[in-house]
Scaffold this active site. Structure first.
Site, PDB file in Angstrom:
ATOM      1  N   GLY A  53     -29.552 -10.421   6.368  1.00  0.00           N
ATOM      2  CA  GLY A  53     -29.085  -9.135   6.827  1.00  0.00           C
ATOM      3  C   GLY A  53     -27.730  -9.592   7.655  1.00  0.00           C
ATOM      4  N   ARG A  79     -26.208  -4.893   0.685  1.00  0.00           N
ATOM      5  CA  ARG A  79     -24.754  -4.237   0.472  1.00  0.00           C
ATOM      6  C   ARG A  79     -23.797  -5.566   0.203  1.00  0.00           C
ATOM      7  NH1 ARG A  79     -24.996  -0.716   5.613  1.00  0.00           N
ATOM      8  NH2 ARG A  79     -25.948  -2.408   6.169  1.00  0.00           N
ATOM      9  N   ASP A 104     -32.876  -7.953  -2.074  1.00  0.00           N
ATOM     10  CA  ASP A 104     -33.612  -7.144  -1.248  1.00  0.00           C
ATOM     11  C   ASP A 104     -34.933  -8.035  -0.609  1.00  0.00           C
ATOM     12  OD1 ASP A 104     -35.504  -5.515  -0.023  1.00  0.00           O
ATOM     13  OD2 ASP A 104     -34.707  -3.774  -1.590  1.00  0.00           O
ATOM     14  N   TYR A 197     -43.304   0.157  14.135  1.00  0.00           N
ATOM     15  CA  TYR A 197     -42.299  -0.666  14.250  1.00  0.00           C
ATOM     16  C   TYR A 197     -42.715  -1.894  15.208  1.00  0.00           C
ATOM     17  CZ  TYR A 197     -37.722  -2.762  15.737  1.00  0.00           C
ATOM     18  OH  TYR A 197     -36.752  -3.713  16.035  1.00  0.00           O
ATOM     19  N   LYS A 201     -43.121  -6.032  14.628  1.00  0.00           N
ATOM     20  CA  LYS A 201     -42.589  -7.070  15.795  1.00  0.00           C
ATOM     21  C   LYS A 201     -43.576  -7.799  16.378  1.00  0.00           C
ATOM     22  CE  LYS A 201     -38.160  -6.324  14.452  1.00  0.00           C
ATOM     23  NZ  LYS A 201     -37.378  -7.484  13.853  1.00  0.00           N
ATOM     24  N   VAL A 230     -29.668  -3.269  21.485  1.00  0.00           N
ATOM     25  CA  VAL A 230     -28.379  -3.826  21.237  1.00  0.00           C
ATOM     26  C   VAL A 230     -27.678  -2.928  20.389  1.00  0.00           C
ATOM     27  CG1 VAL A 230     -27.530  -5.811  20.177  1.00  0.00           C
ATOM     28  CG2 VAL A 230     -29.935  -5.840  20.893  1.00  0.00           C
ATOM     29  N   THR A 233     -24.494  -2.372  16.429  1.00  0.00           N
ATOM     30  CA  THR A 233     -25.604  -2.357  15.065  1.00  0.00           C
ATOM     31  C   THR A 233     -25.568  -1.047  14.521  1.00  0.00           C
ATOM     32  OG1 THR A 233     -27.670  -1.848  16.394  1.00  0.00           O
ATOM     33  CG2 THR A 233     -26.991  -4.066  16.703  1.00  0.00           C
TER      34      THR A 233
HETATM   35  P1  NDP Z   1     -28.629  -3.426  11.738  1.00  0.00           P
HETATM   36  O1  NDP Z   1     -29.045  -2.287  10.812  1.00  0.00           O
HETATM   37  O2  NDP Z   1     -27.132  -3.402  11.988  1.00  0.00           O
HETATM   38  O3  NDP Z   1     -28.788  -4.685  10.843  1.00  0.00           O
HETATM   39  C1  NDP Z   1     -29.882  -4.821   9.709  1.00  0.00           C
HETATM   40  C2  NDP Z   1     -29.606  -5.793   8.575  1.00  0.00           C
HETATM   41  O4  NDP Z   1     -30.646  -5.963   7.945  1.00  0.00           O
HETATM   42  C3  NDP Z   1     -28.650  -4.864   7.687  1.00  0.00           C
HETATM   43  O5  NDP Z   1     -27.321  -5.950   7.636  1.00  0.00           O
HETATM   44  C4  NDP Z   1     -29.273  -4.735   6.057  1.00  0.00           C
HETATM   45  O6  NDP Z   1     -28.413  -5.220   5.221  1.00  0.00           O
HETATM   46  C5  NDP Z   1     -30.470  -5.943   6.659  1.00  0.00           C
HETATM   47  N1  NDP Z   1     -31.559  -5.468   5.854  1.00  0.00           N
HETATM   48  C6  NDP Z   1     -32.585  -4.145   5.994  1.00  0.00           C
HETATM   49  N2  NDP Z   1     -33.449  -4.062   5.080  1.00  0.00           N
HETATM   50  C7  NDP Z   1     -33.047  -5.012   4.097  1.00  0.00           C
HETATM   51  C8  NDP Z   1     -33.763  -5.436   2.982  1.00  0.00           C
HETATM   52  N3  NDP Z   1     -34.812  -4.688   2.357  1.00  0.00           N
HETATM   53  N4  NDP Z   1     -33.202  -6.766   2.359  1.00  0.00           N
HETATM   54  C9  NDP Z   1     -32.291  -7.315   2.844  1.00  0.00           C
HETATM   55  N5  NDP Z   1     -31.718  -6.993   3.967  1.00  0.00           N
HETATM   56  C10 NDP Z   1     -32.043  -6.006   4.672  1.00  0.00           C
HETATM   57  O7  NDP Z   1     -29.510  -3.657  12.797  1.00  0.00           O
HETATM   58  P2  NDP Z   1     -29.615  -4.854  13.709  1.00  0.00           P
HETATM   59  O8  NDP Z   1     -28.550  -5.872  13.792  1.00  0.00           O
HETATM   60  O9  NDP Z   1     -29.915  -4.321  15.171  1.00  0.00           O
HETATM   61  O10 NDP Z   1     -30.981  -5.390  13.138  1.00  0.00           O
HETATM   62  C11 NDP Z   1     -31.144  -7.088  13.138  1.00  0.00           C
HETATM   63  C12 NDP Z   1     -32.714  -7.233  13.438  1.00  0.00           C
HETATM   64  O11 NDP Z   1     -32.598  -7.161  14.818  1.00  0.00           O
HETATM   65  C13 NDP Z   1     -33.694  -6.505  12.886  1.00  0.00           C
HETATM   66  O12 NDP Z   1     -34.501  -7.310  12.717  1.00  0.00           O
HETATM   67  C14 NDP Z   1     -33.957  -5.675  14.138  1.00  0.00           C
HETATM   68  O13 NDP Z   1     -35.499  -5.116  14.118  1.00  0.00           O
HETATM   69  C15 NDP Z   1     -33.797  -6.472  15.212  1.00  0.00           C
HETATM   70  N6  NDP Z   1     -33.634  -5.935  16.546  1.00  0.00           N
HETATM   71  C16 NDP Z   1     -32.591  -4.916  16.698  1.00  0.00           C
HETATM   72  C17 NDP Z   1     -32.255  -4.512  18.180  1.00  0.00           C
HETATM   73  C18 NDP Z   1     -31.396  -3.193  18.300  1.00  0.00           C
HETATM   74  O14 NDP Z   1     -31.538  -2.626  19.546  1.00  0.00           O
HETATM   75  N7  NDP Z   1     -30.370  -3.242  17.485  1.00  0.00           N
HETATM   76  C19 NDP Z   1     -33.061  -4.888  19.312  1.00  0.00           C
HETATM   77  C20 NDP Z   1     -34.184  -5.838  18.942  1.00  0.00           C
HETATM   78  C21 NDP Z   1     -34.406  -6.444  17.660  1.00  0.00           C
HETATM   79  P3  NDP Z   1     -28.478  -4.214   3.960  1.00  0.00           P
HETATM   80  O15 NDP Z   1     -28.836  -2.703   4.439  1.00  0.00           O
HETATM   81  O16 NDP Z   1     -27.109  -4.352   3.374  1.00  0.00           O
HETATM   82  O17 NDP Z   1     -29.389  -5.017   3.421  1.00  0.00           O
HETATM   83  C1  8X3 Z   2     -35.448  -2.821  18.924  1.00  0.00           C
HETATM   84  C2  8X3 Z   2     -35.256  -2.494  20.376  1.00  0.00           C
HETATM   85  O1  8X3 Z   2     -36.475  -0.926  21.736  1.00  0.00           O
HETATM   86  O2  8X3 Z   2     -35.546   0.198  19.914  1.00  0.00           O
HETATM   87  O3  8X3 Z   2     -36.055  -3.779  18.480  1.00  0.00           O
HETATM   88  O4  8X3 Z   2     -37.555  -1.029  19.834  1.00  0.00           O
HETATM   89  S1  8X3 Z   2     -36.384  -1.068  20.341  1.00  0.00           S
END
Ligand code: NDP
Ligand code: 8X3
Length: 301
Positions: A53, A79, A104, A197, A201, A230, A233
């Site tokens: 990702g 992507r 994927d 979700y 986690k 965060v 994102t």
């Molecule tokens: P984004 O949506 O910006 O990033 C998620 C990434 O995961 C994308 O680049 C996407 O790329 C990739 N992804 C999703 N599905 C697939 C798949 N099936 N195969 C391969 N790649 C995949 O969000 P975040 O950066 O926030 O998320 C990153 C991680 O952080 C996640 O695990 C999320 O749960 C976790 N997180 C996020 C928080 C937040 O508040 N933002 C807080 C805590 C944890 P593509 O679509 O190109 O495949």
């Molecule tokens: C992302 C943080 O609070 O939206 O993992 O679940 S929250």
């Protein structure tokens, strides 16, 4: 939203026909990014990091901090165009060596096809950052959408497992490696409507602990990072299926930035080899827990 943008290889400018063909055939794509004399891979410190990702959010920020510090990278995601953009930028700014590997994580065959055919110089992965993940929807359990549930479980849990299953044997063989899972505050504390979700986690939290039990005798570090909200994102826009208004969940407080999380991941990865940081829980100053947030306006930016 970006599910629809979707993962096409035709609509963007890839550098050469050879690269396009490689991507279409799901072949690893080696992008050499600088003159040989300046290439970071030639630095003695140049470890190899695979980030799932990597095309957006926390994954992209993590890729950037490792690239800036001279690490070699394998960038994955669906992507391809995002990965190609990153490659171009890192080429220009950091002169590191990058392998783009689009797949994927939900598809075990695609994961295996990509990871079992790595070029020799990209086989010894030192650090795996299991970051790919997402939330879909925010609804009470009795109104949940089965497709959303499947997507979250398949990506956040099974995808992490498929990737880890293929990369960890090499680490065991070499008696060396570091796995960092991106968990969440949602894996520590469930919240209303977070049900599936949160469950995924919590599963990441459990897997991090059990992977450590299994791997610590092989000299492999396993840790996790568990952030609260965060920004910088696509998390919220993905959760709310492209609904921009609903996705405005950060307007009235200052959440963490993707670079804050990347910074903590980099810290974990750069401790001396005998030190394993098992978990970093981090929230923005204005967030005290999943549900307790000072939404009186941004204190700082
Ligand atoms: P984004 O949506 O910006 O990033 C998620 C990434 O995961 C994308 O680049 C996407 O790329 C990739 N992804 C999703 N599905 C697939 C798949 N099936 N195969 C391969 N790649 C995949 O969000 P975040 O950066 O926030 O998320 C990153 C991680 O952080 C996640 O695990 C999320 O749960 C976790 N997180 C996020 C928080 C937040 O508040 N933002 C807080 C805590 C944890 P593509 O679509 O190109 O495949
Ligand atoms: C992302 C943080 O609070 O939206 O993992 O679940 S929250």
């Amino acid at each position: 939203m970006h599910e629809a943008e979707d993962h096409k290889t035709e609509d963007f400018d890839i550098n050469s026909q050879q690269e396009l063909e490689a991507i279409k055939n799901q072949q690893p794509l080696i992008i050499e990014t600088a003159p040989a004399s300046t290439r970071a891979s030639e630095n003695q410190q140049s470890k190899l990091v695979l980030i799932t990702g990597a095309g957006s959010g926390i994954g992209r920020a993590t890729a950037e901090i490792f690239a800036r510090n001279g690490y070699r990278l394998i960038l994955t995601g669906r992507r391809v165009e995002r990965l190609v953009d990153l490659k171009s930028r890192f080429e220009a700014e950091f002169g590191t060596e990058i392998l783009i590997l689009p797949f994927d994580v939900r598809d075990p065959g695609a994961v295996e096809a990509a990871l079992s055919k790595l070029p020799e110089s990209f086989q010894d992965i030192d650090i795996l950052v299991n970051n790919a993940g997402l939330a879909k929807g925010l609804a009470p359990i009795h109104e949940g959408n089965l497709e959303h549930w499947e997507t979250m479980i398949d990506t956040n849990v099974k995808g992490l497992l498929y990737v880890t299953r293929l990369i960890s044997p090499g680490m065991v063989r070499r008696r060396s490696g570091h796995i960092i899972n991106v968990g969440s505050s949602a894996g520590k504390e469930a919240y209303p409507n977070g049900n599936v979700y949160c469950a995924t986690k919590f599963a990441v939290d459990a897997l991090t602990k059990s992977m450590r039990f299994d791997l610590h005798t092989h000299n492999i570090r396993v840790g996790q990072i568990s952030p609260g909200h965060v920004e910088e994102t696509e998390f919220a826009i993905t959760r709310f299926d492209g609904d921009v208004e609903r996705a405005k969940i950060y307007n009235d407080f200052q959440p963490l930035k993707s670079s804050d999380v990347a910074d903590a991941i980099y810290y974990m990865a750069t401790r001396p080899p005998h030190v394993n940081i098992q978990d970093i829980q981090l929230f923005a100053t204005q967030q005290a827990s999943s549900m307790v947030i000072d939404r009186s306006g941004r204190e700082s930016s």
